[in-house]
Motif scaffolding. Structure first.
Motif, PDB file in Angstrom:
ATOM      1  N   HIS A 125       0.715  -1.053   0.085  1.00 11.55           N
ATOM      2  CA  HIS A 125       0.025   0.194  -0.193  1.00 11.55           C
ATOM      3  C   HIS A 125       0.995   1.248  -0.075  1.00 11.55           C
ATOM      4  O   HIS A 125       0.524   2.190  -0.607  1.00 11.55           O
ATOM      5  CB  HIS A 125      -0.984  -0.169   1.113  1.00 11.55           C
ATOM      6  CG  HIS A 125      -1.494   1.390   1.564  1.00 11.55           C
ATOM      7  ND1 HIS A 125      -0.702   2.026   2.760  1.00 11.55           N
ATOM      8  CD2 HIS A 125      -2.465   1.874   1.529  1.00 11.55           C
ATOM      9  CE1 HIS A 125      -1.411   3.153   3.101  1.00 11.55           C
ATOM     10  NE2 HIS A 125      -2.543   3.108   2.255  1.00 11.55           N
ATOM     11  N   HIS A 161      -7.521   2.749  -5.156  1.00  9.10           N
ATOM     12  CA  HIS A 161      -7.021   3.451  -3.748  1.00  9.10           C
ATOM     13  C   HIS A 161      -7.049   4.933  -4.162  1.00  9.10           C
ATOM     14  O   HIS A 161      -7.205   5.706  -3.097  1.00  9.10           O
ATOM     15  CB  HIS A 161      -6.318   2.585  -3.197  1.00  9.10           C
ATOM     16  CG  HIS A 161      -5.886   2.881  -1.728  1.00  9.10           C
ATOM     17  ND1 HIS A 161      -6.877   2.754  -0.927  1.00  9.10           N
ATOM     18  CD2 HIS A 161      -4.949   3.535  -1.137  1.00  9.10           C
ATOM     19  CE1 HIS A 161      -6.556   3.203   0.317  1.00  9.10           C
ATOM     20  NE2 HIS A 161      -5.299   3.776   0.270  1.00  9.10           N
ATOM     21  N   HIS A 164     -10.142   6.869  -3.984  1.00  5.51           N
ATOM     22  CA  HIS A 164     -10.518   6.537  -2.710  1.00  5.51           C
ATOM     23  C   HIS A 164      -9.929   7.965  -1.910  1.00  5.51           C
ATOM     24  O   HIS A 164     -10.613   8.765  -1.374  1.00  5.51           O
ATOM     25  CB  HIS A 164     -10.234   5.589  -1.862  1.00  5.51           C
ATOM     26  CG  HIS A 164     -10.527   5.676  -0.440  1.00  5.51           C
ATOM     27  ND1 HIS A 164     -11.635   5.961   0.007  1.00  5.51           N
ATOM     28  CD2 HIS A 164      -9.466   5.355   0.391  1.00  5.51           C
ATOM     29  CE1 HIS A 164     -11.411   6.029   1.470  1.00  5.51           C
ATOM     30  NE2 HIS A 164     -10.202   5.630   1.951  1.00  5.51           N
ATOM     31  N   SER A 176     -14.018   3.425  -1.468  1.00  9.19           N
ATOM     32  CA  SER A 176     -13.959   2.496  -0.370  1.00  9.19           C
ATOM     33  C   SER A 176     -14.986   2.734   0.747  1.00  9.19           C
ATOM     34  O   SER A 176     -15.115   3.552   1.586  1.00  9.19           O
ATOM     35  CB  SER A 176     -12.395   2.715   0.367  1.00  9.19           C
ATOM     36  OG  SER A 176     -12.454   1.814   1.514  1.00  9.19           O
ATOM     37  N   TYR A 206     -13.827  -8.344   0.534  1.00 13.00           N
ATOM     38  CA  TYR A 206     -12.611  -7.576  -0.065  1.00 13.00           C
ATOM     39  C   TYR A 206     -12.438  -8.400  -1.650  1.00 13.00           C
ATOM     40  O   TYR A 206     -12.481  -7.765  -2.451  1.00 13.00           O
ATOM     41  CB  TYR A 206     -11.364  -7.546   0.562  1.00 13.00           C
ATOM     42  CG  TYR A 206     -10.209  -7.015  -0.260  1.00 13.00           C
ATOM     43  CD1 TYR A 206     -10.099  -5.573  -0.562  1.00 13.00           C
ATOM     44  CD2 TYR A 206      -9.154  -7.734  -0.436  1.00 13.00           C
ATOM     45  CE1 TYR A 206      -9.123  -4.969  -1.305  1.00 13.00           C
ATOM     46  CE2 TYR A 206      -8.099  -7.039  -1.298  1.00 13.00           C
ATOM     47  CZ  TYR A 206      -8.127  -5.751  -1.575  1.00 13.00           C
ATOM     48  OH  TYR A 206      -7.200  -5.129  -2.344  1.00 13.00           O
ATOM     49  N   THR A 282     -10.056  -1.224   7.287  1.00 12.25           N
ATOM     50  CA  THR A 282     -10.631   0.026   6.238  1.00 12.25           C
ATOM     51  C   THR A 282     -12.072   0.424   6.854  1.00 12.25           C
ATOM     52  O   THR A 282     -12.391   1.577   6.626  1.00 12.25           O
ATOM     53  CB  THR A 282     -10.520  -0.541   4.871  1.00 12.25           C
ATOM     54  OG1 THR A 282     -11.308  -1.882   4.973  1.00 12.25           O
ATOM     55  CG2 THR A 282      -9.117  -0.701   4.620  1.00 12.25           C
ATOM     56  N   HIS A 285     -11.779   2.822   9.880  1.00 17.19           N
ATOM     57  CA  HIS A 285     -11.207   4.120   9.684  1.00 17.19           C
ATOM     58  C   HIS A 285     -12.324   5.269   9.132  1.00 17.19           C
ATOM     59  O   HIS A 285     -11.989   6.381   9.315  1.00 17.19           O
ATOM     60  CB  HIS A 285     -10.089   3.876   8.657  1.00 17.19           C
ATOM     61  CG  HIS A 285      -8.725   3.412   9.514  1.00 17.19           C
ATOM     62  ND1 HIS A 285      -7.729   2.756   8.642  1.00 17.19           N
ATOM     63  CD2 HIS A 285      -8.507   3.285  10.595  1.00 17.19           C
ATOM     64  CE1 HIS A 285      -6.733   2.579   9.438  1.00 17.19           C
ATOM     65  NE2 HIS A 285      -7.153   2.618  10.740  1.00 17.19           N
ATOM     66  N   THR A 310     -12.087  10.748   8.460  1.00 15.85           N
ATOM     67  CA  THR A 310     -11.404   9.532   8.662  1.00 15.85           C
ATOM     68  C   THR A 310     -11.228   9.468  10.351  1.00 15.85           C
ATOM     69  O   THR A 310     -11.093  10.651  10.990  1.00 15.85           O
ATOM     70  CB  THR A 310     -10.175   9.547   8.112  1.00 15.85           C
ATOM     71  OG1 THR A 310      -9.196  10.581   8.316  1.00 15.85           O
ATOM     72  CG2 THR A 310     -10.563   9.505   6.535  1.00 15.85           C
ATOM     73  N   HIS A 328      -4.460   7.074  10.898  1.00 13.87           N
ATOM     74  CA  HIS A 328      -5.117   7.273   9.410  1.00 13.87           C
ATOM     75  C   HIS A 328      -5.585   8.751   8.954  1.00 13.87           C
ATOM     76  O   HIS A 328      -5.674   8.963   7.878  1.00 13.87           O
ATOM     77  CB  HIS A 328      -6.437   6.250   9.361  1.00 13.87           C
ATOM     78  CG  HIS A 328      -6.915   5.796   8.001  1.00 13.87           C
ATOM     79  ND1 HIS A 328      -5.963   4.947   7.438  1.00 13.87           N
ATOM     80  CD2 HIS A 328      -7.588   6.114   7.268  1.00 13.87           C
ATOM     81  CE1 HIS A 328      -6.360   4.633   6.132  1.00 13.87           C
ATOM     82  NE2 HIS A 328      -7.537   5.340   6.159  1.00 13.87           N
ATOM     83  N   HIS A 332      -4.340   9.942   5.444  1.00 12.79           N
ATOM     84  CA  HIS A 332      -5.377  10.354   4.266  1.00 12.79           C
ATOM     85  C   HIS A 332      -5.145  11.709   3.624  1.00 12.79           C
ATOM     86  O   HIS A 332      -5.334  11.951   2.646  1.00 12.79           O
ATOM     87  CB  HIS A 332      -6.661  10.251   4.696  1.00 12.79           C
ATOM     88  CG  HIS A 332      -7.732   9.147   4.175  1.00 12.79           C
ATOM     89  ND1 HIS A 332      -8.253   9.468   3.136  1.00 12.79           N
ATOM     90  CD2 HIS A 332      -7.891   7.891   4.638  1.00 12.79           C
ATOM     91  CE1 HIS A 332      -8.796   8.166   2.623  1.00 12.79           C
ATOM     92  NE2 HIS A 332      -8.405   7.464   3.649  1.00 12.79           N
TER      93      HIS A 332
END
Length: 408
Positions: A125, A161, A164, A176, A206, A282, A285, A310, A328, A332
């Motif tokens: 990631h 992602h 997102h 997401s 997922y 996920t 968050h 978030t 997070h 973000h």
């Protein structure tokens, strides 16, 4: 890939609908007591009067300026040392479990190895965000190796992602765990609603998301011609799908050589544990705070306001294992910051964020307290209004009644 932490306050084309004050007041009620388990309650009336949907009195540039300059520095050698650490642990666990081959050991192995698969995902990631190193080639090479090893199509996932992060907190454009609008929610059949909001099904979502995306969205992470991707991205998606296919072929061959049962015990169960970690982390968050958080549309959305919805989480001993992904909010807003600087960057940003930062409840060695947050959110957060530029999750009381009858 693009600058995911852009300093500009991006706004999307607005919808004609305006916020409904009655809708907002009816959906800003705090969750029931079960949602508060493991969370500190507000200690003054000012906390109760705080409106998380109000435009913040600071700009993203002020948050950026508060973060020490060294937190932005990416060290490829340090990043690679974490890869080496995780790969050595994964191989050692697999070797020990295969050698001992005991039902006393297998459950412990599955929990540990599934968590390590999740740690591997987090490093991949970071490659996708470009926070692993300043070298796109190194990021792509390591990202493909790590993600393919756990059956994740690196570029397909990386691109979705990115969407997102660029649209976090936007009802229609987020990617997401995007909320269902009431119209879409009402259109789902009873089985779909039950599966989406009843454990354990949501924490195994997922793989289906990779194939089908979320309700109301179309496209596969494996198909280079999916509407997820632009023509210029098709080559990269084809590469990632090919790497995924090669890993699947390796597992199939292993089943013939070692037997499917042994492969399932060594790889299959840890993979399922990894999927559970990914969905749990996920989801939490962006959901499950004791006070409902806003989602935006149109002119009310901005990159900053979306990022502030978030939620940080504390995972106890797992924080270090999964590379502090629980920090997070700052991740973000500024996904270019390497994971090993996120805790320091968050502490530096807190004075600027003020009440827009929600201190996570402290965890014991293992984050069992988060289970109650997950359950409470699944009971409460079902859909958002079809109209309004600021909306909060609403609850379908009939869904819980139907679920109770189904369990009986």
């Amino acid at each position: 890939m693009g600058d995911l932490g852009s300093d500009s306050l991006v706004t999307l084309p607005g919808h004609n609908a305006s916020p409904s004050l009655s809708d907002r007041s009816s959906t800003m009620e705090p969750l029931d007591n079960a949602a508060k388990d493991g969370h500190p309650e507000g200690d003054d009336e000012a906390d109760l009067d705080f409106d998380p949907s109000a435009p913040p009195p600071f700009r993203i540039a002020e948050i950026r300026a508060a973060i020490p300059k060294h937190c932005w520095v990416k060290s490829p050698w340090r990043s690679l040392s974490y890869v080496l650490r995780d790969v050595v642990v994964v191989l050692a666990l697999a070797g020990a479990a295969a050698y001992l081959d005991s039902w006393t050991v297998w459950p412990l192995y599955w929990a540990a190895q599934g968590t390590m698969f999740w740690a591997i995902f987090v490093l991949g990631h970071d490659c996708g965000h470009g926070s692993f190193s300043d070298s796109p080639r190194l990021n792509s090479f390591v990202g493909h190796l790590l993600h393919s090893s756990i059956l994740v199509p690196y570029n397909g996932w990386r691109i979705s992602h990115r969407i997102h992060h660029q649209n976090h907190g936007h009802v229609e454009n987020d990617e997401s765990w995007v909320p269902l609008t009431e119209k879409l929610y009402r259109s789902l059949d009873a089985s779909s609603k039950f599966l989406r909001f009843t454990l354990p099904f949501p924490v195994f979502a997922y793989p289906l998301y990779l194939i089908y995306r979320s309700p109301g969205k179309e496209g596969s992470h494996f198909n280079p011609y999916s509407n997820l991707f632009t023509p210029s991205e098709r080559k990269g998606v084809t590469l990632s799908t090919s790497c995924w296919t090669a890993m699947a072929a390796v597992l199939l061959c292993a089943c013939f050589v070692f037997g499917p049962t042994r492969v399932f015990k060594i790889y299959g169960v840890p993979y399922l544990i990894f999927v559970m970690w990914l969905d749990l982390v996920t989801y939490l968050h962006h959901h499950g705070h004791e006070n409902k958080l806003p989602w935006y549309r149109g002119k009310e959305w901005s990159y900053l306001r979306g990022g502030l919805t978030t939620v940080d989480r504390d995972y106890g001993w797992i924080n270090n294992v999964h590379h502090d992904i629980g920090t997070h909010v700052i991740h973000h807003l500024f996904p270019q910051i390497p994971h090993y600087h996120l805790v320091e960057a968050t502490e530096a940003a807190k004075p600027v964020l003020g009440k827009y930062y929600r201190e996570p409840a402290k965890s014991g060695p293992f984050p069992f307290h988060l289970i109650s947050n997950l359950i409470s959110s699944l009971r409460q957060d079902h859909y958002v209004s079809d109209t309004g530029d600021i909306v909060f999750y609403e609850r379908d009381n009939g869904l819980q009644g139907a679920a109770a009858k189904k369990s009986d």
